[in-house]
Design a protein around this motif. Structure first.
Motif, PDB file in Angstrom:
ATOM      1  N   ASN A  67       0.482  -1.514  -0.503  1.00  0.00           N
ATOM      2  CA  ASN A  67       0.425   0.430   0.534  1.00  0.00           C
ATOM      3  C   ASN A  67       0.733   1.443   0.129  1.00  0.00           C
ATOM      4  N   LEU A  68       2.181   0.978   0.905  1.00  0.00           N
ATOM      5  CA  LEU A  68       2.919   2.622   0.877  1.00  0.00           C
ATOM      6  C   LEU A  68       3.592   2.795  -0.797  1.00  0.00           C
ATOM      7  N   VAL A  69       3.717   1.623  -1.527  1.00  0.00           N
ATOM      8  CA  VAL A  69       3.912   2.110  -2.515  1.00  0.00           C
ATOM      9  C   VAL A  69       3.053   2.535  -3.820  1.00  0.00           C
TER      10      VAL A  69
ATOM     11  N   ILE B  86       0.238   7.203  -6.498  1.00  0.00           N
ATOM     12  CA  ILE B  86      -0.823   8.355  -6.584  1.00  0.00           C
ATOM     13  C   ILE B  86      -0.610   9.692  -6.360  1.00  0.00           C
ATOM     14  N   LYS B  87       0.696   9.291  -5.275  1.00  0.00           N
ATOM     15  CA  LYS B  87       0.710  11.146  -4.858  1.00  0.00           C
ATOM     16  C   LYS B  87       1.578  11.848  -6.489  1.00  0.00           C
TER      17      LYS B  87
ATOM     18  N   ASN C   5       1.634   4.870 -15.771  1.00  0.00           N
ATOM     19  CA  ASN C   5       2.086   3.181 -16.818  1.00  0.00           C
ATOM     20  C   ASN C   5       2.461   2.609 -15.025  1.00  0.00           C
ATOM     21  N   GLU C   6       3.029   3.394 -14.493  1.00  0.00           N
ATOM     22  CA  GLU C   6       4.338   2.759 -13.510  1.00  0.00           C
ATOM     23  C   GLU C   6       2.252   2.726 -12.956  1.00  0.00           C
ATOM     24  N   LEU C   7       2.011   3.111 -12.059  1.00  0.00           N
ATOM     25  CA  LEU C   7       0.240   2.791 -10.895  1.00  0.00           C
ATOM     26  C   LEU C   7       0.115   1.560 -11.863  1.00  0.00           C
ATOM     27  N   LEU C   8      -0.547   2.206 -12.975  1.00  0.00           N
ATOM     28  CA  LEU C   8      -1.348   0.630 -13.716  1.00  0.00           C
ATOM     29  C   LEU C   8      -0.182  -0.722 -13.303  1.00  0.00           C
ATOM     30  N   ASN C   9       1.446  -0.494 -13.064  1.00  0.00           N
ATOM     31  CA  ASN C   9       2.090  -1.760 -12.848  1.00  0.00           C
ATOM     32  C   ASN C   9       1.694  -2.573 -11.537  1.00  0.00           C
TER      33      ASN C   9
ATOM     34  N   PHE D 218       4.023  16.042 -20.560  1.00  0.00           N
ATOM     35  CA  PHE D 218       1.918  14.855 -20.923  1.00  0.00           C
ATOM     36  C   PHE D 218       3.170  13.203 -20.981  1.00  0.00           C
ATOM     37  N   LYS D 219       4.360  13.334 -21.725  1.00  0.00           N
ATOM     38  CA  LYS D 219       5.382  12.747 -21.288  1.00  0.00           C
ATOM     39  C   LYS D 219       5.922  11.984 -19.425  1.00  0.00           C
ATOM     40  N   ASN D 220       5.798  12.546 -19.116  1.00  0.00           N
ATOM     41  CA  ASN D 220       6.090  12.537 -17.406  1.00  0.00           C
ATOM     42  C   ASN D 220       5.259  11.590 -17.025  1.00  0.00           C
ATOM     43  N   SER D 221       3.578  12.681 -17.238  1.00  0.00           N
ATOM     44  CA  SER D 221       2.129  12.166 -16.611  1.00  0.00           C
ATOM     45  C   SER D 221       2.119  10.371 -17.227  1.00  0.00           C
TER      46      SER D 221
END
Length: 709
Positions: free
Chosen positions: A45-47, A52-53, A91-95, A83-86
């Protein structure tokens, strides 16, 4: 072992408290393991919260860059970087969502990010306004913040179990964005601190619980060992009692079966089936001494035993079956591995055979079989068990004797039934009492004699008497009956119509247990047809099949009679020997059918040329002999008469001009001889005539020669 009630009681009293402690300790360790899993959840959950943050901050920066570009139409390169950073953070969040198996819960995230992508594509459109931009980014951030609800639940981290709905609602307004970074950072710090603290506490508790569980486990093991030692002897007694009980059950089942069976073929196999129900028995079989047969439950072991059956009948062989038959006693082997006495010795371990016993089966004190039982237990056949099986064997012995008595009874019934049946439908029979009065007669006798049963009952068989049965015949018959108990022979009886019938009779005395005759059974067989057949056979044996003339056998007998006649009456007899010239030529050229026709014609001509009392016979293929038993009282008279008859015969045979349309080229060569006493044998007389016949052939054939001494 746990079937022993005493042992269960002791276990319950002494180990139940410790067992409860053991269960409680195990539960504590289990709970600590669950808590450790919660720590892992907190880390995950920390990750998740961290992703999300970072994504919220990136979207917020992208929103500021989009508004600036919308108002100034400058710095589009910096805008593309945002745009690229977002996208990368998204994608990191989806993973992370995928790793935490939260896909089904956050599937609407993809839709909300698409709203931002629509704003990106419409930046140069005249229709786009600041309100639309603000609403799109506001809605996306709100939904991403809402995904905090989808993180895994914490059971024990109370500081983290906050009311996130209020935080999300507060942070979702643009005017509160300045507090967003501070609050999320604080939340992440709180989760991390709570996780580390909780993990350290759990590690200490878990170690203490495992140590306590190990102590309880070894305490229980020691207690079990002590209790097992205490109750082992009692347990052995219990097992023995159980063994005896099981054997008693077997005896009960076999007794029920034995009371109902009357068949040896089903006796042995069924007992084997009953014995197989006991868990202590590996295999059981019976060997029948008289039938030399194995009875057992079908299977591999029966096949092995059956292959050795030839060795069991020889009592000289060193095997347990033959020894049991020879010694007529039980043989007990309580340790199967001590000595090689069984066919299963080499495979005993694989077959789990540890002891065995053999018991002789007797019928009327004679050994008729052997019962062999193999057990899985060492020392199974103790004295008590042997006594119990002796009782079983005794019951089997009585059953075999009962079966024998029943077989004898059925045999007697069968004999009576068959006797009654055969008396009613077989060959003619009658029964008389000792006075000779008919007391019973069957229908077959009535049919051949022409009487009814009522006409014969009470009558004496003398009513069938004929002159053939004289006084001596009757006396000899009764003497034979008194001495031998039976008589057999031929007799001629008179039927009700006075017709004489030849019978083959057998009369048997029916005796009581003391050997005294009480009745006489007469059995008869009509031999009339046999007599006729004998006449036919006698004729065939003494006559030529082709011409019907007497053959050499009958001629010899009649010459012997003629010799006795001329010797007694002092007269002279003679023989005429005739051989057909050129007969072989006719047979070879014209065929055997023409040859046979010639022989038949020759026989007919000769019979027509002699007297009735004379005998014409065929003694070879084309050889005939005529017997003349009265040619006169002097030798000159006899010589004249025989020459006259020989000439007459020669002329008759020469008169045969043709046979079946073919010219007859055959002529007779005739030799004659005379006799007036028995100084010359039959064989020599025929040889004399034959010699004279050959002299006639030397003279040119178709001539007559007289044998002279």
């Amino acid at each position: 072992m746990f079937k022993n009630r005493l042992f269960l009681k002791i276990i319950s009293i002494f180990t139940l408290p410790i067992l409860l402690i053991f269960v409680y300790s195990s539960f504590i360790v289990y709970q600590k393991n669950i808590m450790f899993k919660q720590v892992e959840i907190m880390k995950d959950n920390l990750v998740f919260v961290k992703n999300i943050k970072e994504l919220i901050f990136a979207i917020d920066k992208e929103q500021n860059a989009v508004v600036k570009y919308f108002l100034t139409q400058k710095d589009k390169v910096d805008l593309q970087k945002e745009f690229k950073n977002s996208d990368e953070l998204y994608n990191e969040l989806l993973n992370t969502v995928k790793i935490l198996n939260l896909e089904s819960k956050v599937e609407n995230l993809d839709y909300d990010l698409n709203r931002i992508k629509e704003i990106r594509q419409s930046l140069d459109s005249e229709k786009l306004n600041l309100y639309q931009i603000s609403e799109a980014y506001k809605s996306t951030k709100k939904n991403i913040l809402s995904s905090l609800f989808f993180s895994k639940h914490f059971k024990y981290a109370n500081n983290y179990n906050l009311d996130l709905s209020k935080i999300v609602d507060f942070l979702s307004h643009d005017e509160n964005s300045k507090y967003l970074k501070e609050l999320l950072s604080s939340l992440l710090e709180s989760i991390d601190k709570e996780t580390n603290l909780f993990k350290n506490e759990l590690l200490n508790d878990k170690n203490i619980s495992i140590l306590f569980l190990i102590i309880v486990f070894f305490t229980m093991g020691s207690l079990f060992f002590v209790l097992k030692t205490i109750v082992s002897k009692e347990q052995e007694s219990y097992l023995k009692i159980k063994t005896y009980k099981d054997i008693y059950e077997i005896l009960s089942k076999t007794n029920k079966f034995l009371t109902k069976t009357y068949d040896k073929e089903s006796l042995y196999p069924n007992i084997c089936e009953i014995l197989a129900q006991n868990e202590n028995f590996k295999f059981a079989f019976f060997y029948d001494v008289s039938d030399k047969k194995i009875y057992a439950k079908n299977g591999k072991l029966k096949q092995i035993i059956s292959s050795q059956v030839n060795y069991y009948e020889d009592i000289s062989h060193e095997n347990l079956v033959s020894k049991t038959v020879k010694w007529q006693t039980n043989i007990i082997i309580n340790n199967f591995y001590e000595k090689n006495l069984s066919v299963f010795y080499n495979e005993a371990k694989n077959l789990n055979i540890n002891s065995m016993a053999t018991f002789p089966i007797k019928k009327f004190d004679k050994v008729v079989g052997v019962m062999i039982i193999y057990s899985t237990q060492i020392g199974f056949f103790d004295k008590e068990v042997e006594v119990l099986f002796d009782k079983l064997v005794n019951d089997i012995n009585h059953c075999l004797e009962k079966i024998k008595y029943e077989e004898q009874r059925l045999e007697q019934e069968d004999e009576l039934r068959l006797s009654s049946y055969s008396f009613d439908i077989a060959e003619p029979m009658l029964i008389t009492d000792t006075e000779g009065h008919i007391v019973r007669v069957n229908q077959a006798f009535c049919s051949i004699m022409g009487y009814t049963k009522d006409e014969l009952i009470g009558r004496n068989p003398r009513i069938f008497k004929t002159p053939h049965q004289d006084y001596k015949f009757i006396e000899d018959m009764w003497n034979c009956l008194r001495i031998n108990g039976f008589w057999t022979g031929e007799l001629y009886n008179k039927k009700s119509n006075d017709e004489i019938i030849p019978l083959k009779g057998t009369i048997t005395a029916i005796k009581d247990k003391n050997g005294k005759a009480t009745h006489y059974l007469g059995q008869y067989f009509d031999i009339g047809k046999i007599k006729d057949k004998e006449k036919v056979l006698e004729y065939q044996a003494t006559h030529d099949n082709l011409t019907g003339l007497p053959n050499r056998l009958l001629l010899t007998d009649r010459i012997e009679q003629a010799i006795r006649k001329v010797t007694r009456h002092k007269i002279i007899g003679g023989l005429i020997f005739i051989d057909l010239d050129n007969f072989k030529v006719i047979n070879d050229t014209l065929g055997h059918d023409i040859g046979d026709a010639l022989l038949i014609t020759v026989a007919k001509k000769m019979k027509e040329s002699i007297r009735e009392e004379d005998t014409v016979s065929r003694v070879g293929g084309d050889e005939f002999v005529i017997l003349l038993d009265n040619l006169g009282s002097t030798r000159d008279e006899a010589r004249r008469n025989i020459k006259y008859l020989a000439t007459k015969i020669k002329d008759a045979l020469n008169s045969i001009d043709s046979i079946e349309g073919y010219k007859n080229i055959s002529t007779p060569s005739i030799g004659i001889t005379l006799f007036n006493d028995d100084s010359v044998s039959v064989k020599d007389l025929i040889k004399q005539a034959d010699t004279a016949m050959y002299e006639a052939k030397k003279q040119g054939k178709n001539t007559i020669e007289l044998f002279e001494d």
